[in-house]
Structure formats: C-alpha cells, structure tokens
Design an enzyme around this catalytic site. Structure first.
Site, short mmCIF file in Angstrom:
data_model
loop_
_atom_site.label_atom_id
_atom_site.label_comp_id
_atom_site.label_asym_id
_atom_site.label_seq_id
_atom_site.Cartn_x
_atom_site.Cartn_y
_atom_site.Cartn_z
N LYS A 22 -4.40 -11.17 30.06
CA LYS A 22 -3.38 -11.50 29.05
C LYS A 22 -4.03 -11.97 27.75
CE LYS A 22 -0.97 -15.67 28.71
NZ LYS A 22 -1.14 -16.01 27.31
N ASN A 23 -4.97 -12.92 27.85
CA ASN A 23 -5.50 -13.52 26.63
C ASN A 23 -6.38 -12.57 25.83
OD1 ASN A 23 -4.06 -15.79 27.10
ND2 ASN A 23 -5.79 -17.07 27.73
N ARG A 92 2.39 -17.46 21.39
CA ARG A 92 1.33 -18.12 20.64
C ARG A 92 0.49 -17.11 19.85
NH1 ARG A 92 0.03 -22.71 19.01
NH2 ARG A 92 -2.16 -23.16 18.75
N CYS A 116 3.42 -22.04 25.03
CA CYS A 116 3.76 -23.12 25.96
C CYS A 116 3.64 -24.48 25.28
CB CYS A 116 2.83 -23.09 27.17
SG CYS A 116 3.12 -21.71 28.26
N ARG A 121 -1.15 -28.49 19.79
CA ARG A 121 -1.65 -27.15 19.49
C ARG A 121 -1.67 -26.80 17.99
NH1 ARG A 121 0.21 -22.89 24.02
NH2 ARG A 121 -1.96 -22.27 23.91
N PRO A 122 -2.39 -27.58 17.20
CA PRO A 122 -2.47 -27.27 15.76
C PRO A 122 -3.26 -25.98 15.52
CG PRO A 122 -4.03 -29.00 16.33
CD PRO A 122 -3.25 -28.71 17.57
N ILE A 123 -3.10 -25.42 14.31
CA ILE A 123 -3.91 -24.23 13.98
C ILE A 123 -4.73 -24.50 12.72
CG2 ILE A 123 -2.48 -22.53 15.20
CD1 ILE A 123 -1.34 -21.73 12.44
N ASP A 124 -5.10 -25.77 12.54
CA ASP A 124 -5.84 -26.14 11.32
C ASP A 124 -7.20 -25.45 11.22
OD1 ASP A 124 -6.26 -27.82 13.58
OD2 ASP A 124 -7.42 -29.20 12.36
N ASP A 304 -6.48 -23.37 32.10
CA ASP A 304 -5.37 -22.53 32.60
C ASP A 304 -5.34 -22.46 34.13
OD1 ASP A 304 -4.55 -22.11 30.05
OD2 ASP A 304 -5.25 -20.04 29.90
N ILE A 326 -8.39 -30.60 27.56
CA ILE A 326 -8.10 -29.76 26.39
C ILE A 326 -6.72 -30.08 25.77
CG2 ILE A 326 -8.05 -27.39 25.49
CD1 ILE A 326 -10.57 -27.40 26.95
N ARG A 396 5.67 -14.34 31.91
CA ARG A 396 4.96 -14.00 30.65
C ARG A 396 3.49 -13.70 30.91
NH1 ARG A 396 3.43 -16.68 26.70
NH2 ARG A 396 3.50 -18.80 27.46
C1 UD1 Z 1 -6.23 -20.11 24.30
C2 UD1 Z 1 -5.49 -19.43 25.41
C3 UD1 Z 1 -4.91 -20.44 26.37
C4 UD1 Z 1 -6.00 -21.39 26.85
C5 UD1 Z 1 -6.80 -21.96 25.69
C6 UD1 Z 1 -7.99 -22.79 26.15
C7 UD1 Z 1 -4.66 -17.43 24.30
C8 UD1 Z 1 -3.50 -16.69 23.74
N1 UD1 Z 1 -4.42 -18.63 24.80
O1 UD1 Z 1 -5.27 -20.90 23.60
O2 UD1 Z 1 -4.36 -19.72 27.47
O3 UD1 Z 1 -5.37 -22.45 27.54
O4 UD1 Z 1 -7.28 -20.92 24.85
O5 UD1 Z 1 -8.79 -22.04 26.99
O6 UD1 Z 1 -5.77 -16.92 24.33
N2 UD1 Z 1 -7.32 -26.86 18.32
C9 UD1 Z 1 -7.23 -27.56 17.15
N3 UD1 Z 1 -7.09 -26.85 15.98
C10 UD1 Z 1 -7.03 -25.49 15.96
C11 UD1 Z 1 -7.12 -24.78 17.18
C12 UD1 Z 1 -7.28 -25.51 18.35
O7 UD1 Z 1 -7.26 -28.79 17.13
O8 UD1 Z 1 -6.92 -24.91 14.88
C13 UD1 Z 1 -7.44 -27.60 19.60
C14 UD1 Z 1 -6.19 -27.43 20.47
O9 UD1 Z 1 -5.18 -28.36 20.14
C15 UD1 Z 1 -6.71 -27.63 21.85
C16 UD1 Z 1 -8.12 -27.05 21.76
O10 UD1 Z 1 -8.46 -27.02 20.38
O11 UD1 Z 1 -6.80 -28.99 22.15
C17 UD1 Z 1 -8.25 -25.66 22.36
O12 UD1 Z 1 -7.39 -24.78 21.73
P1 UD1 Z 1 -7.69 -23.22 21.65
O13 UD1 Z 1 -8.96 -22.89 22.36
O14 UD1 Z 1 -7.52 -22.79 20.23
O15 UD1 Z 1 -6.51 -22.65 22.49
P2 UD1 Z 1 -5.57 -21.45 22.15
O16 UD1 Z 1 -6.33 -20.39 21.42
O17 UD1 Z 1 -4.30 -21.97 21.60
#
Ligand code: UD1
Length: 417
Positions: A22-23, A92, A116, A121-124, A304, A326, A396
């Site tokens: 999936k990912n 996501r 989820c 889950r920020p995207i900064d 996961d 995480i 999903r």
């Molecule tokens: C992806 C996976 C999800 C998995 C996760 C960790 C997909 C679609 N989803 O999620 O299944 O649980 O990796 O293996 O591939 N963070 C920040 N700022 C950011 C981005 C992340 O602070 O801009 C933090 C998040 O809040 C979290 C950590 O970094 O605590 C890991 O997030 P990330 O690896 O980005 O997870 P996803 O890509 O959302």
C-alpha cells in the site's frame, strides 16, 4: 458503514498470498504525473486508497485503467487543476501530488491530506523543503497553495526521517535544476521501490534506501514501469496470525528481510517458523515467552505492526512492555483489548501487558487502519464471536482480507452495519 463478524479459535492452514505494498503504490500513482509518457505499474493491490488516487488522477485528466492487478497510465492530457477537499481528504498520500505537480508545473493547489487519526501528523518537513527549493507556501482555507518559478535543487536535512517527506521531496527534485540531497532520509523499502520507478522513467537518483539520497534533476522523462514490492505490513500481520492460529500456514510472496524486526521478536518469543525463498511457513506456538516491543523507523520494529503485535503480546506468559515512539495516538485500541479480557495498563505511548489472557468475543471498534488489524487478530483468537465495527479503515489497507483468511480456514463475515 461495514462490520466484521469473526468466529474465534479457528485453526488456519493453506496459503495466503501477499499483495503489493500500500505505502508504495500510493506514492507510485501520484509520481507518474512527472511524465507525459506511458506508465505501467504491476502488482497493484485492489484497496480503496488506490481507488481514491485513481479518482484524483482521472480528475486531473489522466487516462488510467486497472486490469489484472496492473495499472496502465497515460498522462498526456493531464492538467494542473486545484485538488479539492473531497478528493484530497480521502487519504494521507494525496500529499504526493504536491511533489509531482510542483515538479512538473512549478505550482500546486491542494486541500489538506486525510489519513488515520493516530497523531498530529504535521507536514512541515515537506513544506519547508519545498520552500528551500524556491517555492512559496500559503495555507488558505484548509488548502495549500504552493508556487514557484521552477524548483531549484538544494540540500535538505530532516529532523526525523519522515517517509512521506523523503518521498515527496524525491519526487519534486526529479525535475528540479541541479542536484538535490536529502540528508537523514527515511530508509523504508518503499522508498527504493519508488526511486526505481522514477529511474525507469529516466530520473537520476542515487542512494534511495539509505540515509542520504541524491537526485540530479532532468528536463524530460519517458515511459515508466515498475512492480510494486510485497506489502511487509500485510505480510507481518498474517505472520502474527499464523503464530497464534497456524497449522503450517504458508505466507507467500514475502521479502523476509523486510520483516526481520518482527521475525527476530517471534524467535525470542519461542515461535518456530521456516523461510523457504519467498514463503514463510508458520504454526501456532503453544506458549509465548514475554518480550518488549519498541516501534521505530525502518529497519526497526514498524509502527504499523505495533497494534496487531500488541494483541499477540496478550498471549505471552508474563509481562511485556510495548512502546510506540512515532505517533501520539496509537494506543486507542487498548481499551477494546481490555474489554475483550486483556490485562493492559496503558499510559501515554507506553503499555504494560500482563498475560496470558483468554480473550472473549465482544463488539469492538476499528479506530484506525492498524487498530482494525489488532481487533481482527483479537477476534480470531477470542472465545466466541467478535464484531468489529468501522472496518472501512481496515479495508483501506488490506486487500481482500476477509477472503484471504476464510480461504485458509477462517470464518469471517463482512456485513453492512
Ligand atoms: C508513512 C506511512 C505510515 C507509517 C509511517 C511511519 C504512507 C502513506 N504512510 O506515514 O503507514 O505509519 O510512514 O512508518 O506511507 N513528521 C513531522 N513533520 C513532517 C512529517 C512527519 O513532524 O513533515 C513526523 C510525524 O508526525 C511522525 C513522524 O514524523 O511523528 C513520522 O512520520 P512519517 O514517516 O512522515 O509518516 P507518514 O509519511 O505520514
């Protein structure tokens, strides 16, 4: 809304085939936007996240077809349209359209991603990286408006090796001018799979799968082709089920190194299994020794798999400590496990599990995708019948999960609520 009704205690034997990850596929589809050539993606799982991404692709003008687990994509008529909330909030991974549309058109307007509710889950990291590549980011009315005069290469360092940010920056950098370096990049196997797809189109990428990725921008890209790697989380979930209920249950189509962290823990617990090429053969373990689990980034124990693993921990003889590092909200399934008879003290991101406990069938809820997997595993080992509500979350991420388990001896019904 849908629910599962699960009969507990059934022995499982036969073969479960693992689907594409999936990912990986949720990034491969948006990444295809980078080329006007034709793309073929093999081993694509039939899951609702793929349907949601196909809807976005069609909305943008892509000719995309799904036949026999293969996606055929022709993006020659794609236009850069604003992606509204009704599409972006479905999952996501819609945020990967930021990287690909920005890479091709230098701008993108997209509503906030969904996914989820397991933490803030920020995207900064994504946005700061785009800014470092010369883009301007504005957040207006729950939408991101990102503009640039063409991205330029740069060096980015992530405070935490984020999977999403690594992939998004890698996608955006493919068409940027110069060499982009991602430091402290995530090393999850899906990242190499996506890099290989981009390389098949003509991208220049080195180091994907390691902590430093180098992407040299190119002006044009051609046709792309890739096979999605096996889903290590799906495989891990069935391995956990096999350790509890298997009778020489075969889990086929696995890259076993991708779930080494799980397999090592199972060995420590006393579970015996055999690895024959891409197949893991596993049988029910009579008595599980206690272990501690701490989720972390790859190649550590995956977050996961933490929730389904916590169900297995309820069967260990003694005390296990389970720690999630995480996400903030990954223990929301614990009250449901306790309602089924488990003895777990959870505080913040840590839980102490005292076992073994005989779980009993109850009505429980899938609060998110992997919590759904935890409830499913619990229902399968409980005495009596368990009803799991809100299973859209589960569907999903796991292709044909009900059929796959029923085919090896399970008795699970998917019903409307
Ligand atoms: C992806 C996976 C999800 C998995 C996760 C960790 C997909 C679609 N989803 O999620 O299944 O649980 O990796 O293996 O591939 N963070 C920040 N700022 C950011 C981005 C992340 O602070 O801009 C933090 C998040 O809040 C979290 C950590 O970094 O605590 C890991 O997030 P990330 O690896 O980005 O997870 P996803 O890509 O959302």
């Amino acid at each position: 809304m849908k629910k599962l009704v699960i009969e507990g205690g059934r022995e499982l034997s036969g073969t479960i085939n693992i689907s594409g990850a999936k990912n990986s596929v949720v990034a491969l589809i948006p990444a295809s936007i980078l080329t006007k050539g034709k793309c073929v993606i093999h081993n694509v799982p039939a899951i609702s996240d793929v349907d949601a991404l196909m809807d976005i692709m069609k909305f943008l003008g892509s000719d995309i077809k799904y036949e026999n687990e293969t996606l055929y994509i022709d993006n020659k008529n794609v236009e850069n349209k604003n992606i509204p909330d009704k599409y972006a909030s479905k999952l996501r991974a819609s945020y990967y359209f930021m990287g690909s549309l920005l890479g091709v058109y230098g701008k993108v307007n997209i509503a906030s991603p969904g996914g989820c509710v397991i933490g803030s889950r920020p995207i900064d990291f994504h946005l700061k990286s785009f800014e470092k590549m010369g883009a301007k980011v504005k957040e207006v009315d729950n939408s991101f408006n990102i503009t640039s005069n063409g991205l330029k290469a740069t060096e980015v360092f992530f405070d935490f090796p984020s999977v999403g940010a690594t992939i998004n920056v890698m996608i955006a950098a493919v068409r940027a001018k110069g060499v982009t370096r991602i430091l402290n990049a995530a090393r999850e196997p899906e990242i190499e799979n996506i890099a290989n797809f981009l390389i098949s189109m003509g991208a220049h990428i080195k180091g994907a799968g390691s902590g430093t990725i180098e992407i040299e921008g190119v002006n044009t890209l051609g046709d792309g082709e890739i096979t999605v790697i096996p889903d290590r989380i799906e495989a891990g979930t069935y391995v956990i089920i096999g350790a509890l209920l298997g009778k020489k249950l075969k889990i086929k189509g696995v890259i076993s190194e991708h779930i080494d962290s799980l397999l090592y823990k199972l060995k420590e617990m006393g579970v015996s299994f055999k690895i024959n090429g891409d197949t893991i053969v596993i049988s029910k373990c009579k008595s599980f020794k206690p272990v501690n689990i701490k989720t972390t980034v790859y190649p550590g124990f995956p977050t996961d798999l933490g929730q389904p693993m916590s169900t297995l921990l309820t069967q260990c003889s003694g005390e296990c400590v389970f720690e999630e590092t995480i996400y903030e909200n990954r223990l929301r399934h614990i009250p449901y496990l306790n309602a089924m008879g488990a003895n777990i003290n959870a505080l913040d991101k840590k839980a102490v599990v005292f076992g073994p406990s005989q779980l009993r069938g109850r009505k429980v809820k899938a609060t998110d995708l992997r919590a759904g997997a935890s409830m499913l595993v619990a229902g399968m080992i409980a005495k009596g019948n368990t009803t799991v509500t809100n299973v859209e979350h589960l569907l999903r991420g796991y292709e044909r999960i009900v059929d796959k388990l029923n085919d090896v001896g399970g008795n699970i019904k998917l019903l409307d609520e």
